[in-house]
Design an enzyme around this catalytic site. Sequence first.
Site, PDB file in Angstrom:
ATOM      1  CB  CYS A 122      -0.915  -0.005   1.223  1.00 28.31           C
ATOM      2  SG  CYS A 122      -2.116   1.346   1.266  1.00 28.31           S
ATOM      3  CB  CYS A 123       3.877   2.196   1.964  1.00 28.27           C
ATOM      4  SG  CYS A 123       3.295   2.457   3.651  1.00 28.27           S
ATOM      5  CB  CYS A 205      -2.100   7.330   5.549  1.00 23.31           C
ATOM      6  SG  CYS A 205      -1.366   7.503   3.902  1.00 23.31           S
ATOM      7  CB  CYS A 208      -0.910   4.231   8.795  1.00 19.53           C
ATOM      8  SG  CYS A 208      -1.607   3.075   7.591  1.00 19.53           S
ATOM      9  CB  CYS A 233       6.378   4.354   4.278  1.00 20.00           C
ATOM     10  SG  CYS A 233       7.173   5.928   3.922  1.00 20.00           S
TER      11      CYS A 233
END
Length: 244
Positions: A122-123, A205, A208, A233
Amino acid sequence: MTQTITQSEIQRISQLTQTPDIIQNLRDISERYPGDVVFSTSFSWEDQAVTHVIFTEALNVQVFTLDTGRMFPETYSTWSRTLEKYNQPITAYYPDGSALQQFVAEKGPNSFYESVDNRKQCCFIRKVEPLQRALKNKKVWITGIRAEHSPNRNDLQQIEWDASNNIVKYHPLLHWTTNEVRAFINTNNIPYNPLHDRGFVSIGCAPCTRAIKPGEDFRAGRWWWEDAAQKECGLHVHEENVKM
């Protein structure tokens, strides 16, 4: 196309940043590499301080941000207030729509809680790949990194060669303390993210990031469900970089 920077040029950049005057350092770098210097902002305290210098000194530095699509409303408000104060452009880079759509369709919108691999994927989609586009063919990447933010950054130098992005990184605020950053923000009436006043130190985000508790490490609020050693990340992979 911009040519790859040479070792002698890396040494030259290191020489340009030896003074304690970060304004002069940033001016010297931007004048030596016009059009080839970029600054990445997440609208944190540190980034707002650097943005203030770039905009008020009218430096030839492109300011950009990575809009992941999962940022806090307060972050977007800080972005807007920054545009209003300085009336200067901030370029936004977004995730590749096809890659993001496929990832969410296959794994769900909150799959980053389920495994480290999912979170890193996702990162990569939301931050790392857009960053690669932002840095392409540039020579110097200015950051707001400070050593206090992570134990992994204690051995950093202000100038690094980032092999993964083929670019020199300059951390002008690396050795500033939190109190020094806050004093600079207050003295210059710089807009900042109000989440900082609620215990948020490192703001990423929304799903997170959480506020830290008294006595907790600065990075405790990022990906708090993971082991400390995994809390990066991919934007700043220091172990792959060559320090100057």
